[in-house]
Design a protein around this motif. Structure first.
Motif, PDB file in Angstrom:
ATOM      1  N   ASN A 189       4.911 -18.235  35.889  1.00  0.00           N
ATOM      2  CA  ASN A 189       5.704 -17.584  34.892  1.00  0.00           C
ATOM      3  C   ASN A 189       6.532 -16.438  35.541  1.00  0.00           C
ATOM      4  OD1 ASN A 189       4.054 -17.397  31.523  1.00  0.00           O
ATOM      5  ND2 ASN A 189       5.164 -18.264  32.405  1.00  0.00           N
ATOM      6  N   GLY A 190       7.707 -16.367  35.093  1.00  0.00           N
ATOM      7  CA  GLY A 190       8.298 -14.803  36.041  1.00  0.00           C
ATOM      8  C   GLY A 190       7.746 -13.546  35.859  1.00  0.00           C
ATOM      9  N   HIS A 191       7.306 -14.218  34.606  1.00  0.00           N
ATOM     10  CA  HIS A 191       6.283 -12.748  34.139  1.00  0.00           C
ATOM     11  C   HIS A 191       4.980 -12.260  34.587  1.00  0.00           C
ATOM     12  CE1 HIS A 191       4.393 -14.641  30.072  1.00  0.00           C
ATOM     13  NE2 HIS A 191       3.441 -14.499  30.599  1.00  0.00           N
ATOM     14  N   CYS A 192       4.438 -13.769  35.374  1.00  0.00           N
ATOM     15  CA  CYS A 192       2.982 -13.543  36.159  1.00  0.00           C
ATOM     16  C   CYS A 192       3.653 -13.130  37.520  1.00  0.00           C
ATOM     17  CB  CYS A 192       3.002 -14.631  36.412  1.00  0.00           C
ATOM     18  SG  CYS A 192       2.012 -15.372  34.460  1.00  0.00           S
ATOM     19  N   LEU A 193       4.824 -12.537  37.799  1.00  0.00           N
ATOM     20  CA  LEU A 193       5.050 -12.079  39.703  1.00  0.00           C
ATOM     21  C   LEU A 193       4.172 -11.186  39.566  1.00  0.00           C
ATOM     22  CD1 LEU A 193       6.717 -12.716  41.650  1.00  0.00           C
ATOM     23  CD2 LEU A 193       8.778 -11.004  40.504  1.00  0.00           C
ATOM     24  N   GLU A 194       3.459 -10.964  40.751  1.00  0.00           N
ATOM     25  CA  GLU A 194       2.690  -9.755  40.990  1.00  0.00           C
ATOM     26  C   GLU A 194       3.604  -8.553  41.721  1.00  0.00           C
ATOM     27  OE1 GLU A 194       3.685 -11.912  44.970  1.00  0.00           O
ATOM     28  OE2 GLU A 194       3.398 -12.485  43.383  1.00  0.00           O
ATOM     29  N   THR A 195       4.679  -8.698  41.485  1.00  0.00           N
ATOM     30  CA  THR A 195       4.958  -7.173  41.861  1.00  0.00           C
ATOM     31  C   THR A 195       5.666  -6.543  40.310  1.00  0.00           C
ATOM     32  OG1 THR A 195       7.242  -8.096  42.647  1.00  0.00           O
ATOM     33  CG2 THR A 195       5.383  -7.956  44.066  1.00  0.00           C
ATOM     34  N   GLY A 196       5.902  -7.180  39.046  1.00  0.00           N
ATOM     35  CA  GLY A 196       6.381  -6.731  37.901  1.00  0.00           C
ATOM     36  C   GLY A 196       6.795  -7.815  37.060  1.00  0.00           C
ATOM     37  N   PHE A 197       7.558  -7.743  36.174  1.00  0.00           N
ATOM     38  CA  PHE A 197       8.350  -8.198  35.629  1.00  0.00           C
ATOM     39  C   PHE A 197       9.863  -8.111  36.075  1.00  0.00           C
ATOM     40  CE2 PHE A 197       6.136  -7.261  31.512  1.00  0.00           C
ATOM     41  CZ  PHE A 197       5.433  -7.343  31.244  1.00  0.00           C
ATOM     42  N   PRO A 198      10.303  -9.131  36.338  1.00  0.00           N
ATOM     43  CA  PRO A 198      11.872  -9.389  36.682  1.00  0.00           C
ATOM     44  C   PRO A 198      12.955  -9.079  35.269  1.00  0.00           C
ATOM     45  CG  PRO A 198      11.252 -11.407  37.640  1.00  0.00           C
ATOM     46  CD  PRO A 198       9.850 -10.516  36.776  1.00  0.00           C
ATOM     47  N   SER A 199      13.787  -7.993  35.818  1.00  0.00           N
ATOM     48  CA  SER A 199      14.888  -7.538  35.007  1.00  0.00           C
ATOM     49  C   SER A 199      15.783  -8.272  34.219  1.00  0.00           C
ATOM     50  CB  SER A 199      15.384  -5.955  35.002  1.00  0.00           C
ATOM     51  OG  SER A 199      14.960  -5.360  35.952  1.00  0.00           O
ATOM     52  N   PRO A 200      16.543  -7.996  33.328  1.00  0.00           N
ATOM     53  CA  PRO A 200      16.793  -9.036  32.624  1.00  0.00           C
ATOM     54  C   PRO A 200      18.154  -9.365  33.112  1.00  0.00           C
ATOM     55  CG  PRO A 200      16.180  -7.564  30.531  1.00  0.00           C
ATOM     56  CD  PRO A 200      15.590  -7.005  32.269  1.00  0.00           C
ATOM     57  N   GLY A 201      18.409 -10.729  33.875  1.00  0.00           N
ATOM     58  CA  GLY A 201      19.543 -10.958  34.638  1.00  0.00           C
ATOM     59  C   GLY A 201      19.247 -10.905  36.160  1.00  0.00           C
ATOM     60  N   GLN A 202      18.194 -10.548  36.579  1.00  0.00           N
ATOM     61  CA  GLN A 202      17.900 -10.571  37.997  1.00  0.00           C
ATOM     62  C   GLN A 202      16.700 -11.850  38.469  1.00  0.00           C
ATOM     63  OE1 GLN A 202      14.170  -7.968  38.761  1.00  0.00           O
ATOM     64  NE2 GLN A 202      14.452  -7.460  40.925  1.00  0.00           N
TER      65      GLN A 202
ATOM     66  N   ALA B 293       3.331  -2.011  29.284  1.00  0.00           N
ATOM     67  CA  ALA B 293       3.809   0.070  29.676  1.00  0.00           C
ATOM     68  C   ALA B 293       3.758  -0.103  31.039  1.00  0.00           C
ATOM     69  CB  ALA B 293       3.031   0.739  28.984  1.00  0.00           C
ATOM     70  N   LEU B 294       2.266  -0.565  31.394  1.00  0.00           N
ATOM     71  CA  LEU B 294       2.002  -0.853  33.393  1.00  0.00           C
ATOM     72  C   LEU B 294       2.611  -0.837  33.951  1.00  0.00           C
ATOM     73  CD1 LEU B 294      -1.772  -1.178  32.538  1.00  0.00           C
ATOM     74  CD2 LEU B 294      -0.748   1.515  33.588  1.00  0.00           C
ATOM     75  N   VAL B 295       3.111  -2.007  33.909  1.00  0.00           N
ATOM     76  CA  VAL B 295       3.762  -2.617  34.243  1.00  0.00           C
ATOM     77  C   VAL B 295       5.371  -2.332  35.092  1.00  0.00           C
ATOM     78  CG1 VAL B 295       5.020  -4.644  35.061  1.00  0.00           C
ATOM     79  CG2 VAL B 295       2.716  -5.271  34.556  1.00  0.00           C
ATOM     80  N   ILE B 296       5.913  -1.770  34.292  1.00  0.00           N
ATOM     81  CA  ILE B 296       7.181  -1.076  33.048  1.00  0.00           C
ATOM     82  C   ILE B 296       6.517   0.555  34.292  1.00  0.00           C
ATOM     83  CG2 ILE B 296       8.899   0.178  32.296  1.00  0.00           C
ATOM     84  CD1 ILE B 296       8.976  -2.821  32.224  1.00  0.00           C
ATOM     85  N   ALA B 297       5.764   0.938  34.129  1.00  0.00           N
ATOM     86  CA  ALA B 297       5.614   2.221  34.878  1.00  0.00           C
ATOM     87  C   ALA B 297       5.050   1.836  36.818  1.00  0.00           C
ATOM     88  CB  ALA B 297       4.914   3.163  34.690  1.00  0.00           C
ATOM     89  N   GLY B 298       4.910   0.534  36.812  1.00  0.00           N
ATOM     90  CA  GLY B 298       5.486   0.707  38.263  1.00  0.00           C
ATOM     91  C   GLY B 298       3.816  -0.091  38.775  1.00  0.00           C
ATOM     92  N   ALA B 299       2.960  -0.089  37.918  1.00  0.00           N
ATOM     93  CA  ALA B 299       1.645  -0.848  38.596  1.00  0.00           C
ATOM     94  C   ALA B 299       1.302  -1.778  38.731  1.00  0.00           C
ATOM     95  CB  ALA B 299       0.110  -0.306  36.915  1.00  0.00           C
ATOM     96  N   GLY B 300       2.214  -2.660  38.702  1.00  0.00           N
ATOM     97  CA  GLY B 300       2.059  -4.093  39.369  1.00  0.00           C
ATOM     98  C   GLY B 300       1.211  -4.910  38.270  1.00  0.00           C
ATOM     99  N   ALA B 301       0.836  -6.142  39.047  1.00  0.00           N
ATOM    100  CA  ALA B 301      -0.082  -6.740  38.363  1.00  0.00           C
ATOM    101  C   ALA B 301      -0.869  -6.905  37.983  1.00  0.00           C
ATOM    102  CB  ALA B 301       0.517  -8.279  39.477  1.00  0.00           C
ATOM    103  N   VAL B 302      -1.686  -6.816  36.570  1.00  0.00           N
ATOM    104  CA  VAL B 302      -3.150  -6.388  36.311  1.00  0.00           C
ATOM    105  C   VAL B 302      -3.633  -7.197  35.036  1.00  0.00           C
ATOM    106  CG1 VAL B 302      -4.431  -4.272  34.169  1.00  0.00           C
ATOM    107  CG2 VAL B 302      -2.110  -3.610  36.232  1.00  0.00           C
TER     108      VAL B 302
END
Length: 293
Positions: free
Chosen positions: A84-97, A11-20
């Motif tokens: 991992n892609g989901h470890c990217l510091e700017t947040g999860f890449p979206s599907p297809g990104q 929820a935090l990352v999707i909200a734009g909190a970045g890597a936590v």
């Protein structure tokens, strides 16, 4: 995703909190390492197996990773870090990104064979990152392989360019926890679906690799060759069906299977074909099958 990504972090990352940093268990004591080897693993281990330890692995702020070398890499090339892609510091890449060439100054704690941090390495860019078909981020460092070897006596891990085989003995080496898991490749999953993301031809572990939070991005090492064959990324925590932290297996006919407590990784043999001389990414190269922007 492999549990640095609990529902709250999602929820935090999707909200734009970045890597936590998200931790699912207490941190081990400094320098501590834990290796889980089943009786079956000990009984079948061949005496000529490659030594697998922490040398060349790295700890990120919320994940694990490793300094990796491609079959065509030269000593003077800028070194690469795999996570991992989901470890990217700017947040999860979206599907297809697919993210290519993004500026980064992320740091990594480089470990020696005993799991002691001996250096802090720094990236200058995200070479490649995606959560489509696979779950991978590749960073370029400001140091070359030769500089890392000369300064710290540590070699990069070699990335295999061949598809692994079911039954292969493997170790999942977490730089974040300084912990090693030992098991086998149980098989391969046609499609692994988690939330909005779908991964192809994923590695399924046998149950002994019961990876925990912070192991995301750990190299999966073939104990016979010492080469990296996959990157650890997820597991079904509570028996949920195709939800975040509860991936499901989907076969070619669309049949869904849920395996609570079983963990997974994404193969990495496709990566070398997408790099040319100087460790330069080239997604147009013949044989490159990684998703493109």
């Amino acid at each position: 995703m492999r549990k640095p990504l609990a529902a709250a972090l999602f929820a935090l990352v999707i909200a734009g909190a970045g890597a936590v940093p998200a931790v699912a268990a207490p941190a081990p004591a400094s320098g501590q390492s834990v290796s889980r080897v089943t009786g079956a693993d000990r009984a079948t281990a061949a005496p000529a197996l490659a030594a697998v330890d922490f040398a060349g692995t790295v700890a990120l702020s919320n994940c694990s990773g490793s300094v990796v070398r491609l079959p065509g890499s030269a000593d003077g090339d800028p070194a690469l870090v795999l996570s991992n892609g989901h470890c990217l510091e700017t947040g999860f890449p979206s599907p297809g990104q697919v993210i290519v060439g993004q500026t980064s100054s992320r740091t990594f704690g480089l470990l020696n064979s005993a799991g002691t941090q001996v250096a802090t390495l720094r990236a200058n860019k995200v070479v490649y990152s995606t959560m489509t078909d696979t779950d991978v981020t590749i960073y370029q460092l400001t140091s070359t392989y030769a500089q890392i070897k000369s300064s710290y006596g540590i070699n990069a891990l070699n990335l295999s360019d061949t598809h692994p085989v079911a039954g292969t003995a493997i170790k999942v080496v977490s730089g974040y926890w300084k912990r090693i898991y030992s098991c086998n490749i149980d098989g391969f999953v046609y499609r692994l679906k988690e939330g909005n993301w779908t991964w192809k031809d994923s590695v399924r572990y046998t149950s002994a690799c019961d990876t925990i939070g912070g192991t995301s991005g750990s190299p999966v090492i073939d104990t016979a060759t010492g080469k990296v064959v996959a990157v650890n990324n997820t597991g079904n925590e509570s028996g949920g069906r195709c939800t975040v932290n509860n991936p499901c297996e989907v076969d070619a006919s669309g049949t869904i299977t849920v395996r609570q407590g079983i963990n997974y990784a994404e193969q990495t043999y496709q990566i070398p074909a997408c790099f040319g001389a100087g460790n330069q990414l080239d997604l147009t190269r013949s044989g490159c099958t990684l998703p493109k922007p």
